[in-house]
Motif scaffolding. Structure first.
Motif, PDB file in Angstrom:
ATOM      1  N   VAL A 185       0.714  -1.222  -0.010  1.00  8.46           N
ATOM      2  CA  VAL A 185      -0.215  -0.113  -0.044  1.00  8.46           C
ATOM      3  C   VAL A 185       0.962   1.263  -0.155  1.00  8.46           C
ATOM      4  CG1 VAL A 185      -1.574   1.431   1.399  1.00  8.46           C
ATOM      5  CG2 VAL A 185      -2.012  -1.088   1.127  1.00  8.46           C
ATOM      6  N   GLU A 186       2.016   1.216   0.834  1.00  7.06           N
ATOM      7  CA  GLU A 186       2.922   2.463   0.594  1.00  7.06           C
ATOM      8  C   GLU A 186       3.200   2.519  -0.485  1.00  7.06           C
ATOM      9  OE1 GLU A 186       7.021   3.793   2.876  1.00  7.06           O
ATOM     10  OE2 GLU A 186       6.399   1.614   3.082  1.00  7.06           O
ATOM     11  N   ASP A 187       3.630   1.756  -1.155  1.00  3.75           N
ATOM     12  CA  ASP A 187       4.319   1.747  -2.603  1.00  3.75           C
ATOM     13  C   ASP A 187       3.114   2.400  -3.628  1.00  3.75           C
ATOM     14  OD1 ASP A 187       6.416   1.335  -4.846  1.00  3.75           O
ATOM     15  OD2 ASP A 187       4.947  -0.126  -5.593  1.00  3.75           O
ATOM     16  N   LYS A 209      -3.360   0.157  13.197  1.00  4.12           N
ATOM     17  CA  LYS A 209      -1.994   0.060  12.699  1.00  4.12           C
ATOM     18  C   LYS A 209      -1.618   0.637  11.292  1.00  4.12           C
ATOM     19  CE  LYS A 209       0.494  -1.283  15.365  1.00  4.12           C
ATOM     20  NZ  LYS A 209       1.172  -2.763  15.478  1.00  4.12           N
ATOM     21  N   ALA A 210      -2.214   0.413  10.375  1.00  6.23           N
ATOM     22  CA  ALA A 210      -2.071   1.069   9.214  1.00  6.23           C
ATOM     23  C   ALA A 210      -1.997   2.440   9.121  1.00  6.23           C
ATOM     24  CB  ALA A 210      -2.919   0.452   8.086  1.00  6.23           C
ATOM     25  N   SER A 211      -2.977   3.095   9.701  1.00  9.28           N
ATOM     26  CA  SER A 211      -2.930   4.469   9.546  1.00  9.28           C
ATOM     27  C   SER A 211      -1.705   5.085  10.392  1.00  9.28           C
ATOM     28  CB  SER A 211      -4.389   4.928  10.368  1.00  9.28           C
ATOM     29  OG  SER A 211      -4.569   4.701  11.615  1.00  9.28           O
ATOM     30  N   ALA A 212      -1.543   4.612  11.339  1.00  7.76           N
ATOM     31  CA  ALA A 212      -0.278   5.124  12.249  1.00  7.76           C
ATOM     32  C   ALA A 212       0.843   4.815  11.632  1.00  7.76           C
ATOM     33  CB  ALA A 212      -0.250   4.508  13.330  1.00  7.76           C
ATOM     34  N   TYR A 213       1.099   3.694  10.643  1.00 11.12           N
ATOM     35  CA  TYR A 213       2.115   3.487   9.876  1.00 11.12           C
ATOM     36  C   TYR A 213       2.000   4.438   8.603  1.00 11.12           C
ATOM     37  CZ  TYR A 213       5.209   0.978   6.416  1.00 11.12           C
ATOM     38  OH  TYR A 213       6.265   0.536   5.627  1.00 11.12           O
ATOM     39  N   LEU A 214       1.314   4.760   8.124  1.00 11.65           N
ATOM     40  CA  LEU A 214       1.127   5.646   6.975  1.00 11.65           C
ATOM     41  C   LEU A 214       1.406   6.949   7.463  1.00 11.65           C
ATOM     42  CD1 LEU A 214      -1.801   4.147   4.750  1.00 11.65           C
ATOM     43  CD2 LEU A 214       0.660   3.982   4.449  1.00 11.65           C
ATOM     44  N   LYS A 217       4.720   7.524   7.417  1.00  6.91           N
ATOM     45  CA  LYS A 217       5.523   7.431   6.337  1.00  6.91           C
ATOM     46  C   LYS A 217       5.186   8.682   5.527  1.00  6.91           C
ATOM     47  CE  LYS A 217       7.924   3.515   6.260  1.00  6.91           C
ATOM     48  NZ  LYS A 217       9.221   3.278   5.921  1.00  6.91           N
ATOM     49  N   GLY A 218       4.741   9.788   6.180  1.00  3.92           N
ATOM     50  CA  GLY A 218       4.478  10.859   5.520  1.00  3.92           C
ATOM     51  C   GLY A 218       3.199  11.261   4.869  1.00  3.92           C
ATOM     52  N   PHE A 219       2.351  10.316   4.965  1.00  2.00           N
ATOM     53  CA  PHE A 219       1.037  10.613   4.433  1.00  2.00           C
ATOM     54  C   PHE A 219       0.080  11.699   5.279  1.00  2.00           C
ATOM     55  CE2 PHE A 219       2.430   6.745   2.499  1.00  2.00           C
ATOM     56  CZ  PHE A 219       2.029   6.952   1.265  1.00  2.00           C
ATOM     57  N   GLU A 220      -0.264  12.777   4.802  1.00  2.00           N
ATOM     58  CA  GLU A 220      -0.966  13.784   5.639  1.00  2.00           C
ATOM     59  C   GLU A 220      -2.367  13.628   5.879  1.00  2.00           C
ATOM     60  OE1 GLU A 220       0.098  17.030   3.428  1.00  2.00           O
ATOM     61  OE2 GLU A 220       2.170  16.789   3.474  1.00  2.00           O
ATOM     62  N   LYS A 221      -3.107  13.091   5.040  1.00  4.96           N
ATOM     63  CA  LYS A 221      -4.641  12.962   5.449  1.00  4.96           C
ATOM     64  C   LYS A 221      -5.343  11.640   5.559  1.00  4.96           C
ATOM     65  CE  LYS A 221      -4.682  17.454   3.150  1.00  4.96           C
ATOM     66  NZ  LYS A 221      -5.187  18.031   1.735  1.00  4.96           N
ATOM     67  N   VAL A 222      -4.777  10.758   6.544  1.00  4.55           N
ATOM     68  CA  VAL A 222      -5.291   9.517   6.759  1.00  4.55           C
ATOM     69  C   VAL A 222      -6.402   9.326   7.549  1.00  4.55           C
ATOM     70  CG1 VAL A 222      -4.271   7.130   7.193  1.00  4.55           C
ATOM     71  CG2 VAL A 222      -2.821   8.810   6.490  1.00  4.55           C
TER      72      VAL A 222
END
Length: 343
Positions: A185-187, A209-214, A217-222
């Motif tokens: 998903v990150e890719d 967990k996925a939202s914290a990880y993203l 990784k610099g995603f701003e609006k999760v």
């Protein structure tokens, strides 16, 4: 009871008879929380004894990081279950996610297991703040946000879950495990770090967990769907709205799915006709999960291949010897092909 009941003592056939002979209706629900549990083994034994006394059945994973539970309880004990859980400091006020459908034989026993993690994510939590999660959206808020221009919807479940049901226009990563899916998903989203991202999963724990990880990784609006597909389906139905989730919601109990809409999004792996019925191969040395229509179920005797069909007919002891020798099935089951209708 002279000795505490801390594990199941019966075979599956006996358990099924016990469940079906109990006249009480049962309610299926799930709950989870990331919270520090100092001694998971002691916590496990105490929780097992208390839940057993209420007639609770289901599957619960415990770890130092928290709890992940899918259970069923007699309807007349639901209130006592709520009181019990609220009496445990680590679990007080935890959100109960009632299932869309209640099936008496969803669970046959109570199993509480201590794990390294409540969800196998493959992450080193010491490298980021796992509590810095995305914005939780209520089912109604999520429903409305789906129509906003430019939003990106991501299914955080495994491919065998999303194939039978998913939100319209969602990204469906072709991953067999949550561990595989996170970097995938990150890719996929690497050029979309400033876009509004909507995550969803079955009950919410994987998105936590996925939202914290993203975010790390610099995603701003999760954003994430609070309570997952289970809560969405219930609230949308109660409000009389048209569901934007189509098909069936895969669940990890004997039901293997809850019908949300009548849409059938995939096909039988064997004949190619539309079907959303998941099954495990009757050859226990294979036990692969696949989509099989009722016609092929009858023809193949609940097996994924002729080879597994022949093994499943062998005497039980001979099957056990085959499994011990490493001969899970005569040929690998790569002939099974996952397909979406119209793809």
């Amino acid at each position: 009871m002279s000795k505490k009941q801390l594990c199941n003592r019966y075979d599956k056939e006996t358990l099924l008879k016990q469940v079906l002979s109990d006249p009480r209706e049962r309610r299926v629900l799930s709950f989870y929380r990331y919270v520090l549990i100092g001694n998971p083994k002691e916590f496990r034994d105490s929780l097992y004894e208390s839940l057993f006394e209420l007639g609770t059945l289901g599957r619960i994973y415990l770890a130092h990081e928290g709890i992940n539970a899918q259970v069923s309880v007699p309807v007349d004990e639901y209130g006592r279950l709520r009181t019990l859980i609220d009496s445990i400091p680590e679990l007080s006020g935890i959100y109960f996610n009632d299932a869309v459908e209640d099936k008496k034989e969803s669970f046959l026993k109570l199993a509480i297991k201590v794990k390294n993690k409540v969800v196998a994510d493959g992450l080193d939590d010491s490298t980021f703040n796992a509590s810095d999660v995305g914005t939780h959206l209520s089912p109604l808020e999520f429903h409305k946000t789906l129509d906003e221009p430019g939003v990106i919807i991501v299914d955080m479940r495994n491919n065998y879950e999303s194939e039978v049901g998913h939100f319209e226009n969602a990204i469906l990563p072709d991953a067999g495990t949550f561990r595989e899916e996170l970097p995938m998903v990150e890719d996929i989203l690497k050029e979309e770090k400033d876009k509004k991202i909507l995550l969803y999963c079955t009950g919410g724990i994987r998105c936590e967990k996925a939202s914290a990880y993203l975010k790390h990784k610099g995603f701003e609006k999760v954003h994430q769907l609070r309570g997952g597909i289970i809560s969405y389906a219930k609230e949308i139905e109660e409000r009389g709205l048209q569901s934007k989730f189509k098909g069936k919601n895969f669940v990890f109990d004997d039901r293997l799915g809850e019908k949300i809409t009548s849409d059938i999004l995939t096909v039988c792996y064997q004949c190619g006709n539309p079907s959303d019925r998941h099954a495990n191969c009757a050859n226990l040395g294979c036990h692969v999960l696949f989509v099989q229509c009722p016609s092929c179920q009858e023809k193949m005797e609940n097996c994924c291949s002729e080879e597994c069909k022949s093994i499943a007919k062998l005497p039980t002891e001979e099957q056990k010897l085959l499994r011990k020798s490493g001969r899970r099935h005569l040929y690998p089951t790569h002939h099974l092909t996952r397909k979406l209708v119209g793809k």
